[in-house]
Design a protein around this motif. Structure first.
Motif, PDB file in Angstrom:
ATOM      1  N   LYS A  57       0.838  -1.203   0.000  1.00  0.00           N
ATOM      2  CA  LYS A  57       0.000   0.000   0.000  1.00  0.00           C
ATOM      3  C   LYS A  57       0.870   1.250   0.000  1.00  0.00           C
ATOM      4  O   LYS A  57       0.616   2.206  -0.745  1.00  0.00           O
ATOM      5  CB  LYS A  57      -0.877  -0.053   1.238  1.00  0.00           C
ATOM      6  CG  LYS A  57      -2.114   0.784   1.253  1.00  0.00           C
ATOM      7  CD  LYS A  57      -3.054   0.427   0.172  1.00  0.00           C
ATOM      8  CE  LYS A  57      -4.381  -0.036   0.691  1.00  0.00           C
ATOM      9  NZ  LYS A  57      -5.374  -0.007  -0.385  1.00  0.00           N
ATOM     10  N   ILE A  58       1.913   1.265   0.826  1.00  0.00           N
ATOM     11  CA  ILE A  58       2.832   2.405   0.883  1.00  0.00           C
ATOM     12  C   ILE A  58       3.497   2.612  -0.470  1.00  0.00           C
ATOM     13  O   ILE A  58       3.604   3.740  -0.968  1.00  0.00           O
ATOM     14  CB  ILE A  58       3.876   2.196   2.000  1.00  0.00           C
ATOM     15  CG1 ILE A  58       3.196   2.313   3.375  1.00  0.00           C
ATOM     16  CG2 ILE A  58       5.027   3.201   1.870  1.00  0.00           C
ATOM     17  CD1 ILE A  58       4.070   1.853   4.526  1.00  0.00           C
ATOM     18  N   GLN A  59       3.932   1.531  -1.079  1.00  0.00           N
ATOM     19  CA  GLN A  59       4.581   1.614  -2.400  1.00  0.00           C
ATOM     20  C   GLN A  59       3.613   2.175  -3.432  1.00  0.00           C
ATOM     21  O   GLN A  59       3.995   2.995  -4.272  1.00  0.00           O
ATOM     22  CB  GLN A  59       5.110   0.237  -2.820  1.00  0.00           C
ATOM     23  CG  GLN A  59       5.986   0.280  -4.037  1.00  0.00           C
ATOM     24  CD  GLN A  59       7.239   1.134  -3.815  1.00  0.00           C
ATOM     25  OE1 GLN A  59       7.817   1.152  -2.743  1.00  0.00           O
ATOM     26  NE2 GLN A  59       7.634   1.871  -4.837  1.00  0.00           N
ATOM     27  N   ALA A  60       2.361   1.745  -3.370  1.00  0.00           N
ATOM     28  CA  ALA A  60       1.371   2.252  -4.318  1.00  0.00           C
ATOM     29  C   ALA A  60       1.171   3.771  -4.156  1.00  0.00           C
ATOM     30  O   ALA A  60       1.032   4.499  -5.138  1.00  0.00           O
ATOM     31  CB  ALA A  60       0.041   1.521  -4.131  1.00  0.00           C
ATOM     32  N   TYR A  61       1.176   4.252  -2.924  1.00  0.00           N
ATOM     33  CA  TYR A  61       1.093   5.695  -2.684  1.00  0.00           C
ATOM     34  C   TYR A  61       2.310   6.415  -3.255  1.00  0.00           C
ATOM     35  O   TYR A  61       2.201   7.454  -3.892  1.00  0.00           O
ATOM     36  CB  TYR A  61       0.980   6.003  -1.186  1.00  0.00           C
ATOM     37  CG  TYR A  61      -0.452   6.013  -0.670  1.00  0.00           C
ATOM     38  CD1 TYR A  61      -1.231   7.170  -0.792  1.00  0.00           C
ATOM     39  CD2 TYR A  61      -0.994   4.898  -0.094  1.00  0.00           C
ATOM     40  CE1 TYR A  61      -2.531   7.183  -0.325  1.00  0.00           C
ATOM     41  CE2 TYR A  61      -2.309   4.908   0.371  1.00  0.00           C
ATOM     42  CZ  TYR A  61      -3.063   6.060   0.249  1.00  0.00           C
ATOM     43  OH  TYR A  61      -4.368   6.065   0.707  1.00  0.00           O
ATOM     44  N   LYS A  62       3.495   5.853  -3.007  1.00  0.00           N
ATOM     45  CA  LYS A  62       4.723   6.488  -3.494  1.00  0.00           C
ATOM     46  C   LYS A  62       4.779   6.541  -5.018  1.00  0.00           C
ATOM     47  O   LYS A  62       5.334   7.465  -5.597  1.00  0.00           O
ATOM     48  CB  LYS A  62       5.955   5.754  -2.959  1.00  0.00           C
ATOM     49  CG  LYS A  62       6.198   6.000  -1.488  1.00  0.00           C
ATOM     50  CD  LYS A  62       7.428   5.248  -1.009  1.00  0.00           C
ATOM     51  CE  LYS A  62       7.748   5.588   0.439  1.00  0.00           C
ATOM     52  NZ  LYS A  62       8.957   4.905   0.895  1.00  0.00           N
ATOM     53  N   GLU A  63       4.204   5.543  -5.653  1.00  0.00           N
ATOM     54  CA  GLU A  63       4.213   5.479  -7.126  1.00  0.00           C
ATOM     55  C   GLU A  63       3.047   6.266  -7.730  1.00  0.00           C
ATOM     56  O   GLU A  63       2.888   6.298  -8.946  1.00  0.00           O
ATOM     57  CB  GLU A  63       4.178   4.029  -7.584  1.00  0.00           C
ATOM     58  CG  GLU A  63       5.435   3.272  -7.222  1.00  0.00           C
ATOM     59  CD  GLU A  63       5.346   1.771  -7.486  1.00  0.00           C
ATOM     60  OE1 GLU A  63       4.264   1.283  -7.911  1.00  0.00           O
ATOM     61  OE2 GLU A  63       6.347   1.079  -7.251  1.00  0.00           O
ATOM     62  N   GLY A  64       2.223   6.869  -6.888  1.00  0.00           N
ATOM     63  CA  GLY A  64       1.100   7.674  -7.376  1.00  0.00           C
ATOM     64  C   GLY A  64      -0.084   6.863  -7.859  1.00  0.00           C
ATOM     65  O   GLY A  64      -0.956   7.385  -8.532  1.00  0.00           O
ATOM     66  N   LYS A  65      -0.116   5.583  -7.556  1.00  0.00           N
ATOM     67  CA  LYS A  65      -1.224   4.737  -7.978  1.00  0.00           C
ATOM     68  C   LYS A  65      -2.464   4.952  -7.120  1.00  0.00           C
ATOM     69  O   LYS A  65      -3.566   4.586  -7.524  1.00  0.00           O
ATOM     70  CB  LYS A  65      -0.814   3.257  -7.923  1.00  0.00           C
ATOM     71  CG  LYS A  65       0.295   2.921  -8.915  1.00  0.00           C
ATOM     72  CD  LYS A  65       0.708   1.482  -8.789  1.00  0.00           C
ATOM     73  CE  LYS A  65       1.834   1.163  -9.758  1.00  0.00           C
ATOM     74  NZ  LYS A  65       2.347  -0.192  -9.590  1.00  0.00           N
ATOM     75  N   ILE A  66      -2.271   5.533  -5.948  1.00  0.00           N
ATOM     76  CA  ILE A  66      -3.376   5.842  -5.037  1.00  0.00           C
ATOM     77  C   ILE A  66      -3.292   7.336  -4.750  1.00  0.00           C
ATOM     78  O   ILE A  66      -2.237   7.847  -4.407  1.00  0.00           O
ATOM     79  CB  ILE A  66      -3.296   5.047  -3.717  1.00  0.00           C
ATOM     80  CG1 ILE A  66      -3.345   3.552  -3.996  1.00  0.00           C
ATOM     81  CG2 ILE A  66      -4.390   5.472  -2.765  1.00  0.00           C
ATOM     82  CD1 ILE A  66      -3.168   2.686  -2.772  1.00  0.00           C
ATOM     83  N   LYS A  67      -4.403   8.007  -4.916  1.00  0.00           N
ATOM     84  CA  LYS A  67      -4.417   9.466  -4.698  1.00  0.00           C
ATOM     85  C   LYS A  67      -5.167   9.803  -3.451  1.00  0.00           C
ATOM     86  O   LYS A  67      -5.968   9.170  -2.947  1.00  0.00           O
ATOM     87  CB  LYS A  67      -5.038  10.162  -5.880  1.00  0.00           C
ATOM     88  CG  LYS A  67      -4.249   9.827  -7.139  1.00  0.00           C
ATOM     89  CD  LYS A  67      -4.392  10.885  -8.154  1.00  0.00           C
ATOM     90  CE  LYS A  67      -3.675  10.454  -9.387  1.00  0.00           C
ATOM     91  NZ  LYS A  67      -2.577  11.085  -9.783  1.00  0.00           N
TER      92      LYS A  67
END
Length: 118
Positions: free
Chosen positions: A108-118
């Motif tokens: 989940k953290i990685q997805a935030y860092k990659e901008g996949k979750i706004k």
């Protein structure tokens, strides 16, 4: 050593120490002539043992069983080992659950860092 010093040394509240003694989780603490607890090295070792295993999620009931058997010596060796093996199995299961949750959190953290979750 009095309860305040033991509490500070072990980072356990005095109330918790009193509770552990009252329920039989640790052997009765030696008292001075005036009734004040006088902690010895073996008392501190018992409290440290209990603190460690409580922090790891071992049940109070299992620890009471173990701590009751321990002073009885060799004749309770197999019973104590059985308690430890059972608790190890439970702890391993909790560790697997924690690892799965940590992996999911990392994703989940990685997805935030990659901008996949706004």
């Amino acid at each position: 050593m009095n309860i305040k010093s033991a509490s500070q040394q072990l980072d356990i509240s005095a109330d918790t120490i009193r509770y552990y003694e009252r329920i039989g989780l640790v052997p009765p603490i030696t008292r001075t002539a005036s009734g004040i607890r006088d902690f010895q090295e073996e008392d501190l070792a018992a409290l440290e043992f209990v603190k460690c295993f409580r922090a790891a999620g071992v049940s109070v009931e299992s620890l009471i069983d173990y701590m009751t058997l321990f002073p009885q010596g060799e004749e309770t060796r197999e019973a104590r080992l059985s308690i430890l093996l059972e608790e190890r199995e439970k702890m391993a299961e909790r560790l697997e659950d924690l690892q799965a949750a940590l992996d999911r959190l990392d994703g989940k953290i990685q997805a935030y860092k990659e901008g996949k979750i706004k």
